[in-house]
Design a protein around this motif. Sequence first.
Motif, PDB file in Angstrom:
ATOM      1  N   PHE A  61       0.824  -1.202   0.000  1.00 51.20           N
ATOM      2  CA  PHE A  61       0.000   0.000   0.000  1.00 51.20           C
ATOM      3  C   PHE A  61       0.866   1.263   0.000  1.00 51.20           C
ATOM      4  N   MET A  62       1.960   1.254   0.754  1.00 47.86           N
ATOM      5  CA  MET A  62       2.892   2.385   0.729  1.00 47.86           C
ATOM      6  C   MET A  62       3.405   2.613  -0.679  1.00 47.86           C
ATOM      7  N   THR A  63       3.763   1.533  -1.342  1.00 49.97           N
ATOM      8  CA  THR A  63       4.308   1.613  -2.700  1.00 49.97           C
ATOM      9  C   THR A  63       3.269   2.131  -3.671  1.00 49.97           C
ATOM     10  N   LYS A  68       1.905   6.609  -7.099  1.00 52.83           N
ATOM     11  CA  LYS A  68       0.887   7.509  -7.642  1.00 52.83           C
ATOM     12  C   LYS A  68       1.286   8.971  -7.429  1.00 52.83           C
ATOM     13  N   MET A  69       1.960   9.244  -6.300  1.00 49.10           N
ATOM     14  CA  MET A  69       2.356  10.620  -5.983  1.00 49.10           C
ATOM     15  C   MET A  69       3.642  11.042  -6.673  1.00 49.10           C
ATOM     16  N   GLU A  70       4.457  10.077  -7.093  1.00 45.52           N
ATOM     17  CA  GLU A  70       5.765  10.403  -7.673  1.00 45.52           C
ATOM     18  C   GLU A  70       5.669  11.357  -8.856  1.00 45.52           C
ATOM     19  N   ARG A 101       4.480  24.227  -4.036  1.00 42.33           N
ATOM     20  CA  ARG A 101       3.034  24.197  -4.230  1.00 42.33           C
ATOM     21  C   ARG A 101       2.348  24.936  -3.093  1.00 42.33           C
ATOM     22  N   SER A 102       1.248  25.596  -3.421  1.00 44.60           N
ATOM     23  CA  SER A 102       0.456  26.288  -2.403  1.00 44.60           C
ATOM     24  C   SER A 102      -0.347  25.263  -1.612  1.00 44.60           C
ATOM     25  N   ARG A 103      -0.951  25.739  -0.549  1.00 43.22           N
ATOM     26  CA  ARG A 103      -1.792  24.874   0.283  1.00 43.22           C
ATOM     27  C   ARG A 103      -2.887  24.207  -0.556  1.00 43.22           C
ATOM     28  N   ILE A 104      -3.564  24.989  -1.383  1.00 38.39           N
ATOM     29  CA  ILE A 104      -4.655  24.453  -2.201  1.00 38.39           C
ATOM     30  C   ILE A 104      -4.120  23.463  -3.234  1.00 38.39           C
ATOM     31  N   GLN A 105      -2.989  23.767  -3.842  1.00 34.48           N
ATOM     32  CA  GLN A 105      -2.411  22.871  -4.837  1.00 34.48           C
ATOM     33  C   GLN A 105      -2.011  21.530  -4.224  1.00 34.48           C
ATOM     34  N   GLN A 106      -1.494  21.542  -3.020  1.00 34.17           N
ATOM     35  CA  GLN A 106      -1.151  20.284  -2.332  1.00 34.17           C
ATOM     36  C   GLN A 106      -2.399  19.436  -2.130  1.00 34.17           C
ATOM     37  N   GLN A 107      -3.459  20.067  -1.707  1.00 33.08           N
ATOM     38  CA  GLN A 107      -4.707  19.338  -1.473  1.00 33.08           C
ATOM     39  C   GLN A 107      -5.274  18.785  -2.774  1.00 33.08           C
ATOM     40  N   GLN A 108      -5.129  19.517  -3.868  1.00 34.65           N
ATOM     41  CA  GLN A 108      -5.620  19.048  -5.156  1.00 34.65           C
ATOM     42  C   GLN A 108      -4.855  17.824  -5.634  1.00 34.65           C
ATOM     43  N   VAL A 109      -3.552  17.782  -5.348  1.00 34.33           N
ATOM     44  CA  VAL A 109      -2.757  16.612  -5.723  1.00 34.33           C
ATOM     45  C   VAL A 109      -3.277  15.370  -5.011  1.00 34.33           C
ATOM     46  N   VAL A 110      -3.539  15.494  -3.709  1.00 36.22           N
ATOM     47  CA  VAL A 110      -4.037  14.341  -2.948  1.00 36.22           C
ATOM     48  C   VAL A 110      -5.380  13.888  -3.501  1.00 36.22           C
ATOM     49  N   ARG A 111      -6.238  14.822  -3.856  1.00 39.88           N
ATOM     50  CA  ARG A 111      -7.541  14.457  -4.437  1.00 39.88           C
ATOM     51  C   ARG A 111      -7.352  13.674  -5.729  1.00 39.88           C
ATOM     52  N   GLU A 112      -6.446  14.143  -6.595  1.00 41.04           N
ATOM     53  CA  GLU A 112      -6.202  13.446  -7.856  1.00 41.04           C
ATOM     54  C   GLU A 112      -5.643  12.057  -7.628  1.00 41.04           C
ATOM     55  N   VAL A 113      -4.748  11.931  -6.642  1.00 41.09           N
ATOM     56  CA  VAL A 113      -4.171  10.617  -6.325  1.00 41.09           C
ATOM     57  C   VAL A 113      -5.260   9.673  -5.835  1.00 41.09           C
ATOM     58  N   LEU A 114      -6.128  10.145  -4.950  1.00 39.38           N
ATOM     59  CA  LEU A 114      -7.193   9.294  -4.431  1.00 39.38           C
ATOM     60  C   LEU A 114      -8.157   8.873  -5.537  1.00 39.38           C
ATOM     61  N   MET A 117      -6.969   6.056  -7.812  1.00 37.23           N
ATOM     62  CA  MET A 117      -6.926   4.718  -7.238  1.00 37.23           C
ATOM     63  C   MET A 117      -8.289   4.034  -7.252  1.00 37.23           C
ATOM     64  N   LEU A 118      -9.314   4.739  -7.717  1.00 32.48           N
ATOM     65  CA  LEU A 118     -10.662   4.196  -7.742  1.00 32.48           C
ATOM     66  C   LEU A 118     -11.095   3.881  -9.168  1.00 32.48           C
ATOM     67  N   PRO A 119     -11.928   2.865  -9.364  1.00 29.16           N
ATOM     68  CA  PRO A 119     -12.465   2.583 -10.702  1.00 29.16           C
ATOM     69  C   PRO A 119     -13.446   3.668 -11.109  1.00 29.16           C
ATOM     70  N   PRO A 120     -13.688   3.844 -12.399  1.00 26.61           N
ATOM     71  CA  PRO A 120     -14.642   4.866 -12.854  1.00 26.61           C
ATOM     72  C   PRO A 120     -16.011   4.671 -12.212  1.00 26.61           C
TER      73      PRO A 120
END
Length: 260
Positions: A61-63, A68-70, A101-114, A117-120
């Motif tokens: 899971f770490m990997t 995904k974040m790399e 990255r700004s605070r908002i940009q960091q949060q947007q990256v996490v949203r995209e990563v999450l 990881m999900l199916p459509p």
Amino acid sequence: MVALSLQGVRPSPPKPQRPSLRGGNARGVLRIRCGIAEPSGEPAPLGQKTRYNDGIFAKAFMTLFARKMEKFADPNGREKKGWLYDYESFVDVSKRVMQRRSRIQQQQVVREVLLSMLPPGAPAQFKKLFPPTKWAAEFNAALTVPFFEWLVGPSEVVEVEVNGVKQKSGVHIKKCRYLENSGCVGMCVNMCKIPTQDFFTNEFGLPLTMIPNFEDMSCDMVYGQAPPTFEEDPVSIQPCYADICSMANSSTSVCPKLKA
């Protein structure tokens, strides 16, 4: 230290036994194991880093998350070599995502990563399966304990009061592994708390509030409780860990990563 309490969320008085997926209720439930290597079996005291024995599923899971974040990480950083990431490498990727990255940009990256990881169509299906009810909140709290131990360390389900109703939809994280290893208030807020709250509340339609305690590095998750705005949240004025964070700024009373 700012008291991190939210109106409408009042943990019930401690009881002799708290509901948990440890012990008898854990039968048949897959736990992404990352056993604590401390002699006590509990997280190390504040100021000491807890030692873990991560299993193969935890490292997988770490990997998965790290790779995904790399693609969002600082290109000047050094990419992990080899197939499996350990927890330190996972945290290092998070730090490189924060850079420039700004605070908002960091949060947007996490949203995209999450989302990646999900199916459509997964968020829409989640909303159908788990409408914002007491049962859905309690069920997701129960799932959090075994499935996210690799990320945050040991936790347990606790009873909380949400909008006047007592329910077992709280999760108490004893000492957050992510905060402990990063030592960074900004990473806690921008890369975990805010994007996780937003993802459950807005993408999944199940409100979630996370209440970190920066004094002992514990955290409370309350499923079913709508989170406050960032400006109304006590974390918005939280100072740095000046002694342990490499990105800390002693010239300001608030973590600089919470301002931009």
